[in-house]
Motif scaffolding. Sequence first.
Motif, PDB file in Angstrom:
ATOM      1  N   LYS A 119     -28.747  53.691  -1.956  1.00 22.34           N
ATOM      2  CA  LYS A 119     -29.434  52.421  -2.285  1.00 22.34           C
ATOM      3  C   LYS A 119     -29.430  52.150  -3.787  1.00 22.34           C
ATOM      4  CE  LYS A 119     -30.465  52.434   2.082  1.00 22.34           C
ATOM      5  NZ  LYS A 119     -29.312  52.112   2.879  1.00 22.34           N
ATOM      6  N   SER A 120     -28.335  52.480  -4.440  1.00 22.20           N
ATOM      7  CA  SER A 120     -28.275  52.282  -5.890  1.00 22.20           C
ATOM      8  C   SER A 120     -28.322  50.793  -6.229  1.00 22.20           C
ATOM      9  CB  SER A 120     -26.974  52.877  -6.444  1.00 22.20           C
ATOM     10  OG  SER A 120     -26.820  52.469  -7.778  1.00 22.20           O
ATOM     11  N   PRO A 121     -29.242  50.402  -7.112  1.00 24.53           N
ATOM     12  CA  PRO A 121     -29.340  48.978  -7.480  1.00 24.53           C
ATOM     13  C   PRO A 121     -28.241  48.547  -8.443  1.00 24.53           C
ATOM     14  CG  PRO A 121     -30.957  50.276  -8.695  1.00 24.53           C
ATOM     15  CD  PRO A 121     -30.212  51.245  -7.825  1.00 24.53           C
ATOM     16  N   THR A 122     -27.431  49.482  -8.894  1.00 20.48           N
ATOM     17  CA  THR A 122     -26.448  49.166  -9.940  1.00 20.48           C
ATOM     18  C   THR A 122     -25.131  48.633  -9.368  1.00 20.48           C
ATOM     19  OG1 THR A 122     -25.560  51.407  -9.914  1.00 20.48           O
ATOM     20  CG2 THR A 122     -27.352  50.984 -11.461  1.00 20.48           C
ATOM     21  N   VAL A 123     -24.987  48.682  -8.037  1.00 16.84           N
ATOM     22  CA  VAL A 123     -23.677  48.371  -7.447  1.00 16.84           C
ATOM     23  C   VAL A 123     -23.596  46.919  -6.991  1.00 16.84           C
ATOM     24  CG1 VAL A 123     -22.099  48.924  -5.543  1.00 16.84           C
ATOM     25  CG2 VAL A 123     -23.370  50.766  -6.692  1.00 16.84           C
ATOM     26  N   ASN A 124     -22.509  46.250  -7.372  1.00 18.67           N
ATOM     27  CA  ASN A 124     -22.184  44.938  -6.809  1.00 18.67           C
ATOM     28  C   ASN A 124     -21.326  45.215  -5.574  1.00 18.67           C
ATOM     29  OD1 ASN A 124     -20.758  42.627  -6.069  1.00 18.67           O
ATOM     30  ND2 ASN A 124     -20.731  41.819  -8.168  1.00 18.67           N
ATOM     31  N   ILE A 125     -21.963  45.153  -4.396  1.00 20.96           N
ATOM     32  CA  ILE A 125     -21.293  45.639  -3.189  1.00 20.96           C
ATOM     33  C   ILE A 125     -20.085  44.771  -2.814  1.00 20.96           C
ATOM     34  CG2 ILE A 125     -22.964  44.526  -1.629  1.00 20.96           C
ATOM     35  CD1 ILE A 125     -21.019  47.860  -1.054  1.00 20.96           C
ATOM     36  N   ASP A 126     -20.129  43.498  -3.077  1.00 24.29           N
ATOM     37  CA  ASP A 126     -18.967  42.660  -2.731  1.00 24.29           C
ATOM     38  C   ASP A 126     -17.751  43.069  -3.562  1.00 24.29           C
ATOM     39  OD1 ASP A 126     -20.360  41.248  -0.844  1.00 24.29           O
ATOM     40  OD2 ASP A 126     -21.121  39.796  -2.315  1.00 24.29           O
ATOM     41  N   LEU A 127     -18.002  43.310  -4.839  1.00 24.05           N
ATOM     42  CA  LEU A 127     -16.916  43.755  -5.718  1.00 24.05           C
ATOM     43  C   LEU A 127     -16.416  45.145  -5.305  1.00 24.05           C
ATOM     44  CD1 LEU A 127     -15.395  42.734  -8.145  1.00 24.05           C
ATOM     45  CD2 LEU A 127     -17.130  43.765  -9.632  1.00 24.05           C
ATOM     46  N   ALA A 128     -17.351  46.018  -4.959  1.00 23.46           N
ATOM     47  CA  ALA A 128     -16.966  47.382  -4.537  1.00 23.46           C
ATOM     48  C   ALA A 128     -16.099  47.325  -3.283  1.00 23.46           C
ATOM     49  CB  ALA A 128     -18.205  48.234  -4.303  1.00 23.46           C
ATOM     50  N   LYS A 129     -16.431  46.423  -2.364  1.00 27.60           N
ATOM     51  CA  LYS A 129     -15.634  46.283  -1.130  1.00 27.60           C
ATOM     52  C   LYS A 129     -14.237  45.766  -1.444  1.00 27.60           C
ATOM     53  CE  LYS A 129     -18.978  45.465   2.544  1.00 27.60           C
ATOM     54  NZ  LYS A 129     -19.668  44.417   3.273  1.00 27.60           N
ATOM     55  N   GLN A 130     -14.178  44.788  -2.319  1.00 27.92           N
ATOM     56  CA  GLN A 130     -12.876  44.223  -2.706  1.00 27.92           C
ATOM     57  C   GLN A 130     -12.019  45.296  -3.386  1.00 27.92           C
ATOM     58  OE1 GLN A 130     -13.238  40.720  -5.242  1.00 27.92           O
ATOM     59  NE2 GLN A 130     -11.222  41.195  -6.097  1.00 27.92           N
ATOM     60  N   ARG A 131     -12.630  46.051  -4.285  1.00 23.95           N
ATOM     61  CA  ARG A 131     -11.879  47.101  -4.995  1.00 23.95           C
ATOM     62  C   ARG A 131     -11.471  48.216  -4.037  1.00 23.95           C
ATOM     63  NH1 ARG A 131     -14.787  47.549 -10.906  1.00 23.95           N
ATOM     64  NH2 ARG A 131     -13.210  46.276 -11.880  1.00 23.95           N
ATOM     65  N   SER A 132     -12.317  48.499  -3.054  1.00 18.96           N
ATOM     66  CA  SER A 132     -11.966  49.511  -2.058  1.00 18.96           C
ATOM     67  C   SER A 132     -10.723  49.073  -1.300  1.00 18.96           C
ATOM     68  CB  SER A 132     -13.115  49.714  -1.064  1.00 18.96           C
ATOM     69  OG  SER A 132     -14.241  50.211  -1.727  1.00 18.96           O
ATOM     70  N   ALA A 133     -10.710  47.821  -0.855  1.00 16.00           N
ATOM     71  CA  ALA A 133      -9.562  47.317  -0.088  1.00 16.00           C
ATOM     72  C   ALA A 133      -8.292  47.429  -0.925  1.00 16.00           C
ATOM     73  CB  ALA A 133      -9.811  45.871   0.334  1.00 16.00           C
ATOM     74  N   GLU A 134      -8.405  47.112  -2.211  1.00 17.49           N
ATOM     75  CA  GLU A 134      -7.218  47.155  -3.082  1.00 17.49           C
ATOM     76  C   GLU A 134      -6.696  48.583  -3.224  1.00 17.49           C
ATOM     77  OE1 GLU A 134      -8.605  43.275  -5.679  1.00 17.49           O
ATOM     78  OE2 GLU A 134      -8.548  45.239  -6.666  1.00 17.49           O
ATOM     79  N   VAL A 135      -7.588  49.505  -3.555  1.00 16.11           N
ATOM     80  CA  VAL A 135      -7.113  50.880  -3.816  1.00 16.11           C
ATOM     81  C   VAL A 135      -6.672  51.563  -2.522  1.00 16.11           C
ATOM     82  CG1 VAL A 135      -9.391  52.025  -3.768  1.00 16.11           C
ATOM     83  CG2 VAL A 135      -7.537  53.018  -5.073  1.00 16.11           C
ATOM     84  N   LEU A 136      -7.356  51.285  -1.425  1.00 16.52           N
ATOM     85  CA  LEU A 136      -6.962  51.933  -0.166  1.00 16.52           C
ATOM     86  C   LEU A 136      -5.599  51.415   0.300  1.00 16.52           C
ATOM     87  CD1 LEU A 136     -10.443  52.056   1.628  1.00 16.52           C
ATOM     88  CD2 LEU A 136      -9.182  53.972   0.597  1.00 16.52           C
ATOM     89  N   GLN A 137      -5.331  50.149   0.053  1.00 17.42           N
ATOM     90  CA  GLN A 137      -4.015  49.602   0.402  1.00 17.42           C
ATOM     91  C   GLN A 137      -2.906  50.274  -0.428  1.00 17.42           C
ATOM     92  OE1 GLN A 137      -3.386  47.547   3.090  1.00 17.42           O
ATOM     93  NE2 GLN A 137      -1.374  48.350   2.529  1.00 17.42           N
ATOM     94  N   VAL A 138      -3.165  50.410  -1.714  1.00 18.04           N
ATOM     95  CA  VAL A 138      -2.173  51.065  -2.589  1.00 18.04           C
ATOM     96  C   VAL A 138      -1.928  52.503  -2.131  1.00 18.04           C
ATOM     97  CG1 VAL A 138      -1.773  51.948  -4.933  1.00 18.04           C
ATOM     98  CG2 VAL A 138      -2.665  49.634  -4.609  1.00 18.04           C
ATOM     99  N   LEU A 139      -3.008  53.198  -1.855  1.00 21.28           N
ATOM    100  CA  LEU A 139      -2.908  54.598  -1.434  1.00 21.28           C
ATOM    101  C   LEU A 139      -2.170  54.720  -0.102  1.00 21.28           C
ATOM    102  CD1 LEU A 139      -3.970  57.150  -2.787  1.00 21.28           C
ATOM    103  CD2 LEU A 139      -6.107  56.866  -1.532  1.00 21.28           C
ATOM    104  N   ASN A 140      -2.500  53.844   0.814  1.00 21.24           N
ATOM    105  CA  ASN A 140      -1.851  53.873   2.130  1.00 21.24           C
ATOM    106  C   ASN A 140      -0.341  53.653   1.990  1.00 21.24           C
ATOM    107  OD1 ASN A 140      -2.393  54.071   5.039  1.00 21.24           O
ATOM    108  ND2 ASN A 140      -1.551  52.000   5.099  1.00 21.24           N
ATOM    109  N   THR A 141       0.042  52.698   1.162  1.00 19.10           N
ATOM    110  CA  THR A 141       1.467  52.418   0.953  1.00 19.10           C
ATOM    111  C   THR A 141       2.138  53.604   0.268  1.00 19.10           C
ATOM    112  OG1 THR A 141       0.932  50.087   0.756  1.00 19.10           O
ATOM    113  CG2 THR A 141       3.076  50.759  -0.094  1.00 19.10           C
ATOM    114  N   HIS A 142       1.460  54.171  -0.723  1.00 25.91           N
ATOM    115  CA  HIS A 142       2.020  55.326  -1.444  1.00 25.91           C
ATOM    116  C   HIS A 142       2.284  56.492  -0.485  1.00 25.91           C
ATOM    117  CE1 HIS A 142       2.696  57.902  -4.974  1.00 25.91           C
ATOM    118  NE2 HIS A 142       1.998  58.828  -4.344  1.00 25.91           N
ATOM    119  N   LEU A 143       1.371  56.663   0.482  1.00 25.54           N
ATOM    120  CA  LEU A 143       1.466  57.817   1.385  1.00 25.54           C
ATOM    121  C   LEU A 143       2.344  57.549   2.608  1.00 25.54           C
ATOM    122  CD1 LEU A 143      -2.260  58.955   1.130  1.00 25.54           C
ATOM    123  CD2 LEU A 143      -0.267  60.342   0.471  1.00 25.54           C
ATOM    124  N   ALA A 144       2.875  56.337   2.687  1.00 24.98           N
ATOM    125  CA  ALA A 144       3.669  55.989   3.879  1.00 24.98           C
ATOM    126  C   ALA A 144       4.904  56.863   4.005  1.00 24.98           C
ATOM    127  CB  ALA A 144       4.060  54.513   3.832  1.00 24.98           C
TER     128      ALA A 144
END
Length: 200
Positions: A119-144
Amino acid sequence: MLKLHDFKLSGNCYKVRLMLSLLGLEHELVAVNLRAGEHKTPEFRQTLNEFATVPVLTDGEVILRDSHAILVYLARQYGGETWLPSDPAAQAAIVQWLSSAASDIRWGPEAARLHHLFKSPTVNIDLAKQRSAEVLQVLNTHLADRKWLELERPTIADIACFPYVALATDGDISLEPYPYIQAWIDRIKQLPGFVGMPGL
Ligand SMILES: N[C@@H](CCC(=O)N[C@@H](CS)C(=O)NCC(=O)O)C(=O)O
């Protein structure tokens, strides 16, 4: 004796616990109660880490903060050429992923977990979700088309990136769309000496 100042639910501390276990190194764990602020005392700052965070590793006279610095130390001090080779290009290829763990993954799935689990008040969850999608996509492609992040074998690149990616569901981020990441997680879990943590 190696001594790790540790917090059980911290993925950064887990990176170090995992590395110690993969290397088969005896160590002592010193639990630091973050909720009680034990890491913010003047003594902790003066003797262990002026930034007041865990993990902190001590090995005799050596005192190190930051999970990635600690991975570098353990790999070079105790792992020979296996986990972080001395060849400059190979070493730099691995350090790229330590940086990704401390930036893209830190502000993506690690931040989402901080929001949902702590429950950290410091996190912008919408931004964190967007950044998660970006990095996970890159990682998934890298590991393909490869089994490990670099050098066709497990290195500290994998150990640095693994925890907060594998813990993504703690941050309400599904790994379903990323089959190559899931296969990589399973491979890491098969490594001799693997240990888990709550949530994995
Ligand atoms: N870059 C550091 C981050 C360390 C860090 O933020 N640790 C957290 C636990 S995961 C902590 O000690 N938080 C306490 C606080 O911020 O008060 C690393 O990789 O070790």
